[in-house]
Design a protein around this motif. Sequence first.
Motif, PDB file in Angstrom:
ATOM      1  N   TYR A 163      -2.267  -1.376  -3.577  1.00 45.10           N
ATOM      2  CA  TYR A 163      -3.193  -1.088  -2.607  1.00 45.10           C
ATOM      3  C   TYR A 163      -2.783  -0.982  -1.254  1.00 45.10           C
ATOM      4  O   TYR A 163      -3.069  -0.201  -0.137  1.00 45.10           O
ATOM      5  N   PHE A 164      -1.645  -1.798  -0.858  1.00 47.85           N
ATOM      6  CA  PHE A 164      -1.084  -1.465   0.492  1.00 47.85           C
ATOM      7  C   PHE A 164      -0.570  -0.288   0.663  1.00 47.85           C
ATOM      8  O   PHE A 164      -0.694   0.178   1.872  1.00 47.85           O
ATOM      9  N   ILE A 165      -0.163   0.310  -0.273  1.00 48.69           N
ATOM     10  CA  ILE A 165       0.350   1.822  -0.144  1.00 48.69           C
ATOM     11  C   ILE A 165      -0.677   2.961  -0.011  1.00 48.69           C
ATOM     12  O   ILE A 165      -0.645   3.777   0.646  1.00 48.69           O
ATOM     13  N   PHE A 166      -1.702   2.912  -0.825  1.00 43.38           N
ATOM     14  CA  PHE A 166      -2.432   3.809  -1.212  1.00 43.38           C
ATOM     15  C   PHE A 166      -3.856   3.243  -0.393  1.00 43.38           C
ATOM     16  O   PHE A 166      -4.775   4.442  -0.513  1.00 43.38           O
ATOM     17  N   GLY A 167      -4.119   2.332  -0.311  1.00 42.67           N
ATOM     18  CA  GLY A 167      -5.562   2.044   0.351  1.00 42.67           C
ATOM     19  C   GLY A 167      -5.803   2.208   1.617  1.00 42.67           C
ATOM     20  O   GLY A 167      -4.936   2.454   2.621  1.00 42.67           O
TER      21      GLY A 167
END
Length: 496
Positions: A115-119
């Motif tokens: 999620y850190f990458i895509f959120g």
Amino acid sequence: NNYKEMANNTELNDILNSKTEIEISCKTYSNNLKLNNMNSTILCTGPRFKSCFLSFVPLLTWLPRYPFRDNAIGDLISGISVGIMHLPQGMAYALLAAVPPVFGLYSSFYPILIYFIFGTSKHISVGTYAVMSVMIGSVTERLAPDSDFMIPGNDTNSTTLDIIGRDAERVKIAATVTFLSGIFQLLLGLVRFGFVVTYLSEPLVRAYTTAAAIHVIVSQLKYSFGISPQRYSGPLSLIYTVIEICALLGKTNIGTLVVSIVTILGLVAAKELSALAARKIPVPIPVELITIIVATVVSWQMDLKTEYGVEVVGQIPSGLQAPVAPAVSLLGSMVGDAFALAVVGYGIAISLGRIFALKYAYKVDSNQELIALGLSNAIGGLFNCFAISCSMSRSMVQVSTGGKSQVAGAISAVVILVILLKIGELFEELPKAVLAAIIYVNLHGMMKQFGDICSLWRTNKVDMVRENKKEGVSLKKLILCNTLKIDLYINKQKND
């Protein structure tokens, strides 16, 4: 006259021919224009590809512009605080999913990094969540009941439970349904289907979470009393379970009950003191972490497992899990459960994300959130994680301690990584009754939603029984969620 008629016919033919040529030219131009528009739409130019790629991976957009001086300290403190909360909540919610507690820590690590990458939300804290965990638990206990793992004992009529085999099968089931729910979320995001959450009305969500809280409490009573009730499934299973627990109260383990009561009272008192001290202390007191540390030390020193028969967490392996392919043979039996997990998990996350986005004046992309959660669940399922969403309590701590970006979530994942690699095995003597007590205390916010019924009764009795379009719990949905089971009710809503 004949010559005149021939001349007129010739002029008429010329006019008709010229008109036909004009029509053909117009059609050709129109077709060429449509073709050019289609080509410009389909054509993947460099700037267009870059824009699409950056929208798919938001990290590449905001991280190069990250204001290090302004946000670094707040994100660091916030990430450590939230990471500390992940430890007790991850282990406790793993019990709801009917898997060993260490898999709750895995679910608090891998999905957060994805999620850190895509959120796109800067403030929500993704990870384990009570509602999602109890939905996973209903699937694992239905497809892998205790009765399937009974092996003959030494005596003729005795049988023993193969706990290792049962837990391994339930982990595989939880990971598979999580993977499938992630695929559903990913597909919905790719086809720009983020608006689907608008069909989940607020009364439905509030009634659903309240009913889920009741299921959670009932499912944890066996750990508080130290009993082993029979597992029921289908409509009215909650009522049958309560009756079974009442019938087994005479076999209560006194040591387990004492541990549970003392922990609940201590947590409530500590949280009240923490709330009073919140104005003077900038960082919230990690009440749950202190509780599990004290409980683990007491259990180890007094040998509660041997002396009093108190059930403890047990072995917590160090290190990380290698990726494992999902059980394809099980996918057909859990399609409805996976879709319900996908919709509910997304609905909770996007609702909370929009609240923070509105408060702090930035935009949350609903379709990208579907993709981010889908990748978190799909990839997490390969590493034996169970389905995740966002937690209100952790999100509020993340905001109140100064968290301003997704970096806080990445730091919390690093905290869990350190726990998994170095200190996880220190909590093997932690009583499960303590984890159940943590769940009880953390559900008080959901249980407060019962107060909506009183306010609706005073406002409009018909809306209270049916549903209110603006606020409050729908009594009809609350009852149906508890009697028909929450996952069956969501599937019914989907079919309707």
